[in-house]
Write a protein that holds these residues in place. Sequence first.
Motif, PDB file in Angstrom:
ATOM      1  N   LEU A   1       0.788  -1.234   0.000  1.00 51.07           N
ATOM      2  CA  LEU A   1       0.000   0.000   0.000  1.00 51.07           C
ATOM      3  C   LEU A   1       0.822   1.288   0.000  1.00 51.07           C
ATOM      4  O   LEU A   1       0.347   2.324  -0.415  1.00 51.07           O
ATOM      5  N   CYS A   2       2.025   1.289   0.531  1.00 55.84           N
ATOM      6  CA  CYS A   2       2.837   2.505   0.472  1.00 55.84           C
ATOM      7  C   CYS A   2       4.306   2.102   0.436  1.00 55.84           C
ATOM      8  O   CYS A   2       4.642   0.929   0.475  1.00 55.84           O
ATOM      9  N   GLN A   3       5.165   3.113   0.443  1.00 59.86           N
ATOM     10  CA  GLN A   3       6.591   2.819   0.303  1.00 59.86           C
ATOM     11  C   GLN A   3       7.319   2.747   1.651  1.00 59.86           C
ATOM     12  O   GLN A   3       8.533   2.744   1.698  1.00 59.86           O
TER      13      GLN A   3
ATOM     14  N   ALA B   1       0.777  -4.087   5.963  1.00 61.22           N
ATOM     15  CA  ALA B   1       0.649  -2.681   5.622  1.00 61.22           C
ATOM     16  C   ALA B   1       0.967  -1.889   6.878  1.00 61.22           C
ATOM     17  O   ALA B   1       0.819  -2.385   7.986  1.00 61.22           O
ATOM     18  N   CYS B   2       1.434  -0.656   6.702  1.00 54.24           N
ATOM     19  CA  CYS B   2       1.843   0.128   7.870  1.00 54.24           C
ATOM     20  C   CYS B   2       0.610   0.653   8.613  1.00 54.24           C
ATOM     21  O   CYS B   2      -0.490   0.719   8.072  1.00 54.24           O
ATOM     22  N   ALA B   3       0.827   1.037   9.862  1.00 49.87           N
ATOM     23  CA  ALA B   3      -0.279   1.477  10.715  1.00 49.87           C
ATOM     24  C   ALA B   3      -1.002   2.684  10.126  1.00 49.87           C
ATOM     25  O   ALA B   3      -2.221   2.805  10.220  1.00 49.87           O
ATOM     26  N   LYS B   4      -0.229   3.555   9.501  1.00 44.19           N
ATOM     27  CA  LYS B   4      -0.837   4.770   8.939  1.00 44.19           C
ATOM     28  C   LYS B   4      -1.816   4.418   7.814  1.00 44.19           C
ATOM     29  O   LYS B   4      -2.934   4.924   7.757  1.00 44.19           O
ATOM     30  N   CYS B   5      -1.401   3.514   6.932  1.00 44.19           N
ATOM     31  CA  CYS B   5      -2.289   3.098   5.843  1.00 44.19           C
ATOM     32  C   CYS B   5      -3.513   2.372   6.400  1.00 44.19           C
ATOM     33  O   CYS B   5      -4.636   2.621   5.981  1.00 44.19           O
ATOM     34  N   LEU B   6      -3.290   1.471   7.344  1.00 39.08           N
ATOM     35  CA  LEU B   6      -4.405   0.682   7.879  1.00 39.08           C
ATOM     36  C   LEU B   6      -5.435   1.565   8.578  1.00 39.08           C
ATOM     37  O   LEU B   6      -6.627   1.259   8.574  1.00 39.08           O
TER      38      LEU B   6
HETATM   39 ZN   LIG Z   1       1.649   2.590   4.559  1.00 38.22          ZN
END
Ligand SMILES: [Zn+2]
Length: 227
Positions: free
Chosen positions: A3-5, A28-33
């Motif tokens: 989802l992100c880099q 996926a990272c916490a920010k994306c989730l």
């Molecule tokens: Zn992310």
Amino acid sequence: MLLCQAPLSTALTLEKIFSFQKVRPPRACAKCLSQFKPLLDCQTCRVCGRRAVDLSDDTCLDCHKWRQQFPYPFVNQALFEYNAAMKDFMKQYKFLGDYRLRAVFNQLVTARLKQSGRLIVTVPIHPNTFEERGFNQVLGLCEGVQTVSCLKTCQITKHTRQSEKDRAARLQTAQPFEFVEPAGSLIRGKAIIIVDDVYTTGTTIRHAASLLYQAGANSVTGLTLAR
Ligand SMILES: [Zn+2]
Ligand SMILES: [Zn+2]
């Protein structure tokens, strides 16, 4: 991370190593989730699982309409709201065809399915779509649990895009599915859960449900990633 880099951050601690459990790094990272809005712990329509706007009624307007057209008992559970983040996820997963993205929600979906204890039937995609995409996105979400692919799309419905029709027409669309033979013996008397990625109008999943009821299913419920 998917989802992100953001860089993959899965420090393997001694606790993890000695817990003797399979280490499952977050995909996926916490920010994306945090962009995805879970529906499980908020007030939703009792029938389709969408976030409730009018809290005085436990059934949304759409589902009131469905009640007249669809004679079978049916309740859908949706895991997330179909918000901008989820739309973007679906675009990347389905239309740009990044099959790795199934891992973002796979564990959540399969946990729910296992918990239901029901026979798991997946909503089919049209063979042309499968050819273009190279995978069935619903099967991707269900990877790891046993599913039954007893439905297929009828020939005549190819390239009938739901979004291009007005709502009234959508509600009356003819049955888009038929059984892969022999499905009757699999379905009869069973408690079934149908899985789809997004519940939009409800037409798809309800048509699938009515076909299963007609084949003698005992009860049919739905699970969708988004609503
Ligand atoms: Zn992310
Ligand atoms: Zn509803």
